[in-house]
Motif scaffolding. Structure first.
Motif, short mmCIF file in Angstrom:
data_model
loop_
_atom_site.label_atom_id
_atom_site.label_comp_id
_atom_site.label_asym_id
_atom_site.label_seq_id
_atom_site.Cartn_x
_atom_site.Cartn_y
_atom_site.Cartn_z
N UNK A 1 0.77 -1.04 -0.03
CA UNK A 1 0.14 0.02 0.04
C UNK A 1 0.81 1.24 0.16
N UNK A 2 0.68 2.15 -0.83
CA UNK A 2 1.35 3.38 -1.03
C UNK A 2 0.38 4.45 -1.18
N UNK A 3 1.09 5.55 -0.37
CA UNK A 3 0.17 6.90 -0.17
C UNK A 3 0.92 7.86 -1.23
N UNK A 4 0.20 8.38 -2.08
CA UNK A 4 0.90 9.04 -3.28
C UNK A 4 0.35 10.47 -2.93
N UNK A 5 1.29 11.25 -2.91
CA UNK A 5 1.25 12.73 -2.69
C UNK A 5 1.02 13.46 -4.13
N UNK A 6 0.03 14.10 -4.32
CA UNK A 6 -0.21 14.76 -5.74
C UNK A 6 0.32 16.47 -5.25
N UNK B 1 16.97 -6.71 -17.31
CA UNK B 1 15.77 -6.58 -16.32
C UNK B 1 15.99 -5.77 -15.12
N UNK B 2 17.05 -5.92 -14.51
CA UNK B 2 17.38 -4.94 -13.29
C UNK B 2 17.58 -3.65 -13.70
N UNK B 3 17.92 -3.25 -15.07
CA UNK B 3 18.37 -2.02 -15.36
C UNK B 3 16.60 -1.25 -15.47
N UNK B 4 15.83 -2.18 -16.22
CA UNK B 4 14.48 -1.65 -16.53
C UNK B 4 13.86 -1.45 -15.19
N UNK B 5 13.97 -2.57 -14.01
CA UNK B 5 13.32 -2.27 -12.67
C UNK B 5 13.82 -0.94 -12.19
N UNK B 6 15.17 -0.62 -12.20
CA UNK B 6 15.57 0.50 -11.86
C UNK B 6 15.20 1.86 -12.29
N UNK B 7 15.09 1.81 -13.74
CA UNK B 7 14.42 2.85 -14.28
C UNK B 7 12.93 3.08 -13.97
N UNK B 8 12.19 2.02 -13.99
CA UNK B 8 10.83 2.23 -13.56
C UNK B 8 10.71 2.74 -12.03
N UNK C 1 12.96 4.89 -10.69
CA UNK C 1 13.27 6.15 -10.67
C UNK C 1 12.05 7.12 -11.52
N UNK C 2 11.58 6.28 -12.45
CA UNK C 2 10.53 7.01 -13.01
C UNK C 2 9.33 7.49 -12.08
N UNK C 3 9.04 6.47 -11.37
CA UNK C 3 8.07 6.47 -10.45
C UNK C 3 8.33 7.78 -9.40
N UNK C 4 9.63 8.18 -9.24
CA UNK C 4 9.92 9.27 -8.33
C UNK C 4 10.17 10.26 -9.25
N UNK C 5 10.17 10.47 -10.55
CA UNK C 5 10.29 11.43 -11.30
C UNK C 5 9.46 12.84 -10.97
#
Ligand SMILES: Nc1ncnc2c1ncn2[C@@H]1O[C@H](COP(=O)(O)OP(=O)(O)OP(=O)(O)O)[C@@H](O)[C@H]1O
Length: 446
Positions: free
Chosen positions: A107-112, A176-183, A185-189
């Protein structure tokens, strides 16, 4: 010359050979008799022979299968304490071609950006076996939770994820690991991750925060611009530092009264640089010199290190806080940690304090603090800018407000101004009428 001696079978030899043949014949007929007359014995003997044959075959097969395993199969183990562990689980949770029978929820709380917070449930693979098809290759994923071992840094059970695929597809692990890392980081963009220390590690504290925009923090004329210029200049000159063998680090001290915007500015600065923030609380109970040194030398990439209220843990060289709390960190431990901070990437350390007079000169020397700036109570310039930030276009009212506030002739923090304007969101007139409340710094607007 003696006659050639013909060696012939002497009767004794002949008898011996005959005797052996007779004994063997008798043994065989005995075995046959037993077999014929005792089927259990025959079955047991057969089973024994079969068992040994199978055992031989099994060990042979086992040897062959482990040889084949080593030649044909490759494993990748990801322990839960590794940074990529969470990245992989989130990546796996979103991977389309997966078959999982065991799921667990995150469960994540996303701050908009508008400050609202929503809840997001992500189903990630739970303990057990899962399969995915990735770039044409089938990968077995086994998530195991240790029943005994606990990850001391977060109290969670120690876990491991093992990926198994064909040896020929081993290059897919890197992809695969690079994809996971990019994903991840992208979610923190567009957001600022706030790290705090968990034992010897840095871990994200809560959800990434929406970036605070630099113009939203109103400092006195030229103060913000000066800091931003210095930081960007430092970041552009990595080569210059390396050529001269100077540790690539720079320390900043923002000092001044509470509620003047020191922490807000650092957060906004990090956001403008697309950096994260590692907050180090020197007064933390079980912090030691060694752990401080380790943490300061293992800062996540693209992060600003923030030592808040650096005077709180040290009154000069004494490890005391106002409430008499003794920090586990010694002053020399802090100095060593600051001096020892060396990393291939730039290290930017910000310290804040409300009591600069309490800081020992040793910490103030260049190399530890290279840029020191006073962030004080609101000047008339800041009062005007804050007013217009909350009430854009209300220039006439703004002038009246600035005059009334400065005529109070008391120190007014920018936090107080924010409190008044938030209370009168849509009414600059009310704020003008309530200027007197700014006389008491701890006035609660209700
Ligand atoms: N100069 C400023 N511009 C905009 N907002 C400000 C400013 N100063 C304070 N605030 C607001 O007041 C609150 C406290 O600000 P902040 O924590 O940055 O102050 P601080 O100087 O770090 O305080 P302390 O020294 O007590 O940690 C925040 O909500 C922030 O938005």
């Amino acid at each position: 010359m003696s006659e050639p001696k013909t060696i012939i079978d002497t009767p004794e030899t002949v008898d011996n050979v005959e005797e052996i043949k007779t004994t063997t014949g008798q043994f065989n007929s005995l075995v046959h008799q037993i077999m014929d007359n005792n089927p259990y014995f025959a079955a047991g003997g057969g089973l024994m022979l079969l068992g040994s044959a199978l055992a031989l075959a099994r060990s042979g097969f086992k040897g062959l299968s482990s040889l084949l395993y080593r030649q044909l199969i490759v494993d990748l183990e990801i322990p839960s304490k590794d940074k990529s562990y969470l990245w992989f689980l989130q990546w796996m949770g979103q991977h389309p071609n997966r078959s999982s029978r065991h799921l667990s929820v995150e469960t994540n709380f996303i701050q908009h950006d508008n400050g609202s917070v929503s809840t997001k449930f992500q189903l990630v693979p739970g303990p057990g076996n899962h399969f995915i098809k990735y770039k044409g290759a089938y990968i077995l994923i086994k998530r195991e939770r240790s029943g005994k071992m606990i990850d001391m840094t977060n109290g969670a059970p120690f876990e491991t994820v093992t990926l198994t695929t064909l040896y020929r597809d081993r290059r897919l692990f890197d992809e695969l690991l690079k994809e996971a890392k990019d994903l991840a980081f992208k979610s923190n963009e567009g957001k600022t991750v706030i790290y705090t220390s968990w034992g010897p590690e840095w871990r994200p504290f809560g959800q990434p925060k929406a970036k605070r925009l630099l113009p939203s923090v109103i400092l006195d004329k030229g103060v913000a611009e000066g800091i931003v210029y210095d930081v960007k200049d430092f970041m552009k000159n990595g080569e210059w530092y390396f050529e001269r063998g100077i540790p690539y680090r720079r320390g900043y001290l923002l000092y001044g009264p509470p509620g003047s915007g020191k922490t807000s500015f650092i957060q906004a600065l990090a956001g403008s640089l697309d950096y994260n923030i590692c907050i180090m609380n020197l007064a933390e109970a079980n912090l030691t010199d060694d752990r401080l040194n380790h943490l300061m030398n293992n800062i996540p990439e693209r992060s600003i290190l923030l030592l808040e209220d650096v005077d709180a843990a040290f009154n000069h060289r004494e490890q005391t806080a106002e409430n008499g709390f003794k920090s586990g960190v010694t002053f020399s431990g802090l100095l060593n940690a600051l001096d020892g901070v060396t990393s291939s990437e730039e290290t930017i350390t910000f310290m804040t304090t409300n009591h600069v007079e309490r800081l020992d000169p040793a910490i103030m020397r260049p190399g530890r603090i290279d840029y020191k700036v006073y962030i004080g109570n609101a000047t008339s310039y800041q009062i005007g800018q804050m007013f217009l930030k909350f009430y854009p276009g209300e220039n006439e009212l703004c002038e009246k407000f600035v005059k009334k506030a400065t005529d109070l002739d008391v120190p007014i923090s920018t936090a107080q101004l924010q409190g008044l304007f938030v209370f009168n969101k849509n009414s600059p007139e009310n704020s003008l009428n309530m200027v007197e409340t700014l006389k008491s710094p701890n006035h609660v607007f209700q």
